[in-house]
Design an enzyme around this catalytic site. Structure first.
Site, short mmCIF file in Angstrom:
data_model
loop_
_atom_site.label_atom_id
_atom_site.label_comp_id
_atom_site.label_asym_id
_atom_site.label_seq_id
_atom_site.Cartn_x
_atom_site.Cartn_y
_atom_site.Cartn_z
N ASP A 36 0.91 -1.46 0.11
CA ASP A 36 0.08 -0.22 -0.03
C ASP A 36 0.95 1.26 0.09
OD1 ASP A 36 -2.25 1.37 -0.04
OD2 ASP A 36 -2.76 1.26 2.20
N HIS A 53 2.82 3.28 -9.23
CA HIS A 53 2.72 1.77 -9.50
C HIS A 53 4.08 1.24 -10.15
CE1 HIS A 53 -1.52 1.75 -8.06
NE2 HIS A 53 -1.86 2.74 -9.33
N LEU A 147 11.65 -20.47 -4.89
CA LEU A 147 10.72 -19.47 -4.38
C LEU A 147 9.28 -19.32 -4.84
CD1 LEU A 147 10.78 -16.90 -2.32
CD2 LEU A 147 11.12 -15.43 -4.09
#
Length: 295
Positions: A36, A53, A147
């Site tokens: 956020d 972004h 991962l």
């Protein structure tokens, strides 16, 4: 630019020392991030929202380097909520284009780093070009194992829970299941996150202290860490602070996890459920193959 770059991870002496010290304690195997603050960060620097972004996606590239160094094996990020479709069309389009570009750019690096990508959410809500890129990324990395990266996109927890229950109801209607098969572990196995390990630590940036409909079913024993830092400003030191906070609360979290494991029945000796879940995985895989062929 890409989520995972090829250049070596260069850390200072003190960063390496801090990692070595933190690894003396218990390390969360699965960490989730509510990323956020991109838009507020952009506003602070007089940039447009799409640039915020962009910088946020660059931060994710660093996270995916730091986590394996620390010993974290799985990362889940909240990239785009279903509620985000209510934002301006220009911002939504910019996010979709950024998402496609990043997935396309990272394919070789993902394989080199052994990263398995899984996009969780209602993929039917995405445009065809996004669905295709998502399916290609998931299919091409499905055998990677160093991962696990789960990207929550077109996601809310309420929709995920509803979808899981609908899946089970369809199984009953199709005579694949009976009422005695219905218990909470079956709901787990029908979630988008059914192949994920438990979420040990959830981090939210930007100072907001809420979950925004993210992984609500999956976090009964999770440690929560909230920081005022906006996501693009999140550093290795913030990550280490979150892990240290997890270590301080590890004993209580471990006890809660053991309690929930003891009180939830396991799926054992039920061929009917096993067949249903195997068929569900086949259907999901077939759906990805279908999406990968979209033009």
């Amino acid at each position: 630019m890409s989520w995972i770059r090829n250049e070596e991870l260069k850390l200072s002496f003190f960063e390496n020392l801090a990692i070595k010290i933190i690894k003396q304690g218990p390390i969360p195997k699965h960490i989730a991030f509510i990323m956020d603050g991109n838009r507020r960060w952009a506003t602070n620097f007089n940039l447009n929202k799409s640039e915020g972004h962009e910088f946020g996606s660059e931060k994710l590239s660093k996270i995916l380097k730091w986590c394996p160094k620390i010993g974290i094996k799985e990362v889940t990020v909240y990239a785009f909520s279903i509620e985000n479709f209510k934002r301006s069309q220009d911002e939504v389009n910019a996010i979709m284009k950024l998402f496609i570009r990043k997935l396309l750019e990272k394919e070789q690096e993902l394989h080199e780093k052994g990263i398995k990508v899984k996009v969780i959410g209602n993929l039917d809500m995405l445009p065809n070009d996004v669905q295709k890129v998502v399916a290609d990324a998931m299919l091409s990395t499905k055998d990677n194992s160093k991962l696990n990266l789960n990207i929550a996109f077109a996601y809310t927890s309420r929709e995920e829970i509803t979808n899981s229950i609908k899946t089970i109801v369809e199984g009953v209607e199709n005579n694949e299941l009976i009422s005695e098969d219905l218990y909470n572990v079956l709901i787990d196995e029908c979630m988008y996150t059914n192949q994920s390990s438990p979420v040990d630590l959830l981090v939210r940036t930007s100072g907001e202290m809420r979950f925004s409909d993210f992984l609500l079913w999956q976090i009964p024993s999770t440690v929560f860490y909230f920081t005022e830092t906006l996501w693009p400003d999140f550093t290795l030191w913030h990550l280490l602070a979150a892990v240290f906070y997890y270590q301080r609360n590890y004993t209580q979290a471990k006890a809660l996890k053991e309690y929930f494991n003891q009180t939830r029945p396991a799926i054992t000796n039920n061929p009917r459920v096993d067949i249903f879940l195997a068929n569900l995985e086949e259907k999901r895989h077939a759906k990805l193959v279908e999406m990968s062929q979209l033009m």
